[in-house]
Write an enzyme that holds these catalytic residues in place. Structure first.
Site, mmCIF file in Angstrom:
data_model
loop_
_atom_site.group_PDB
_atom_site.id
_atom_site.type_symbol
_atom_site.label_atom_id
_atom_site.label_comp_id
_atom_site.label_asym_id
_atom_site.label_seq_id
_atom_site.Cartn_x
_atom_site.Cartn_y
_atom_site.Cartn_z
ATOM 1 N N SER A 75 0.787 -1.169 -0.024
ATOM 2 C CA SER A 75 0.008 0.168 -0.208
ATOM 3 C C SER A 75 0.855 1.363 -0.178
ATOM 4 O O SER A 75 1.952 1.113 0.598
ATOM 5 C CB SER A 75 -0.906 -0.112 1.143
ATOM 6 O OG SER A 75 -1.547 -1.120 1.227
HETATM 7 N N1 SAH Z 1 -1.281 -4.711 3.714
HETATM 8 C C1 SAH Z 1 -0.521 -4.947 2.862
HETATM 9 C C2 SAH Z 1 -1.156 -4.739 1.555
HETATM 10 C C3 SAH Z 1 -1.098 -5.838 0.357
HETATM 11 S S1 SAH Z 1 -2.267 -5.577 -0.889
HETATM 12 C C4 SAH Z 1 1.035 -4.454 2.597
HETATM 13 O O1 SAH Z 1 1.338 -3.658 3.575
HETATM 14 O O2 SAH Z 1 1.670 -4.809 1.782
HETATM 15 C C5 SAH Z 1 -3.606 -6.662 -0.356
HETATM 16 C C6 SAH Z 1 -3.311 -8.111 0.146
HETATM 17 O O3 SAH Z 1 -4.460 -8.680 0.516
HETATM 18 C C7 SAH Z 1 -2.889 -8.944 -1.077
HETATM 19 O O4 SAH Z 1 -1.604 -9.436 -0.658
HETATM 20 C C8 SAH Z 1 -3.886 -9.894 -1.191
HETATM 21 O O5 SAH Z 1 -3.423 -11.374 -1.653
HETATM 22 C C9 SAH Z 1 -4.521 -10.035 0.060
HETATM 23 N N2 SAH Z 1 -5.957 -10.608 -0.074
HETATM 24 C C10 SAH Z 1 -6.874 -10.250 -1.149
HETATM 25 N N3 SAH Z 1 -8.014 -11.183 -0.571
HETATM 26 C C11 SAH Z 1 -7.891 -11.738 0.604
HETATM 27 C C12 SAH Z 1 -8.656 -12.536 1.562
HETATM 28 N N4 SAH Z 1 -9.811 -12.628 1.210
HETATM 29 N N5 SAH Z 1 -7.861 -13.023 2.706
HETATM 30 C C13 SAH Z 1 -6.714 -12.536 2.965
HETATM 31 N N6 SAH Z 1 -5.822 -11.813 2.230
HETATM 32 C C14 SAH Z 1 -6.446 -11.286 1.152
#
Ligand code: SAH
Length: 221
Positions: A75
């Protein structure tokens, strides 16, 4: 908590990953309305360049989302700051994050002294994130699962941070929030903050328009 971070020379950074570049990011975040000094200190201290592929390390202190593989992104720092500020308002001890991704947001919350539980659906991303937690001495409990169901075994949580976008809020997550707790989540392109008043009514606040990768069903290796 920040004092317990394992800051190797790589983590301290130099040049495009060093303090001057980080200070510019902090200034920018201030200009964009981030006020909480603890959040700014956590962002300045944590080596965001170690949460992205080496090819992107030189851009890690730009205020932008960056690719982390599997079509996912770390993010934008401003979003991480806003979400962290939003939950800090309830002085949470125990927080649940949905969407570990790179592990960066989870690390910021841990650096703010919270006990962090995080769930990720893509096994490969989670393994890499866990390596980073170990390397930096960050204590985070993580689980490979579909986070839409939360993590009932450890509920309730004082705060919940959802870092993937959905069309609606997941009822299971609202159920796992402790009384007085705060949930932040991107829903339909808006960063929402939800809290319950003493009568149990949900109060919803629109923090900002945001763009997030989608919250998806099921798990993947
Ligand atoms: N908080 C993260 C942002 C990653 S982007 C950071 O700081 O890097 C969002 C993430 O959510 C992705 O890795 C994606 O695989 C995950 N995601 C999407 N749907 C999800 C679900 N149902 N359960 C768990 N993770 C999920």
């Amino acid at each position: 908590m920040i004092s317990r971070l394992r800051l190797s020379p790589e983590a301290i950074g130099v040049g495009m990953t060093g303090q001057r570049v980080r200070d510019r990011l902090i200034e920018r975040l201030r200009e964009q309305g981030v006020e909480n000094e603890r959040v700014l200190t956590a962002i300045r201290t944590l080596p965001r360049h170690m949460f992205v592929d080496e090819a992107f390390a030189g851009r890690a202190y730009e205020d932008t989302a960056l690719p982390i593989g599997h079509g996912q992104t770390i993010s934008q720092p401003w979003v991480v700051a806003k979400m962290s500020e939003a939950v800090l308002a309830c002085a949470p001890k125990k927080v649940l994050e949905i969407g570990t991704g790179s592990g960066y947001q989870a690390s910021v919350l841990a650096a703010l002294g919270m006990q962090v539980f995080t769930v990720e659906r893509i096994g490969d991303l989670l393994r890499t994130a866990r390596k980073r937690f170990r390397q930096l001495g960050i204590e985070v409990r993580s689980r490979h699962d579909d986070g839409r169901a939360g993590w009932p075994e450890y509920a309730p949580f004082d705060a919940i941070v959802v870092t993937a976008g959905a069309a609606a809020l997941e009822p299971a997550l609202l159920e796992q929030l402790a009384p007085g707790g705060i949930l932040v989540a991107p829903v339909n392109g808006q960063l929402l903050r939800l809290a319950q008043d003493p009568e149990g009514r949900w109060l919803q606040q629109n923090l900002a328009p945001v763009s997030f990768v989608p919250l998806l069903a099921g798990v993947m290796e």
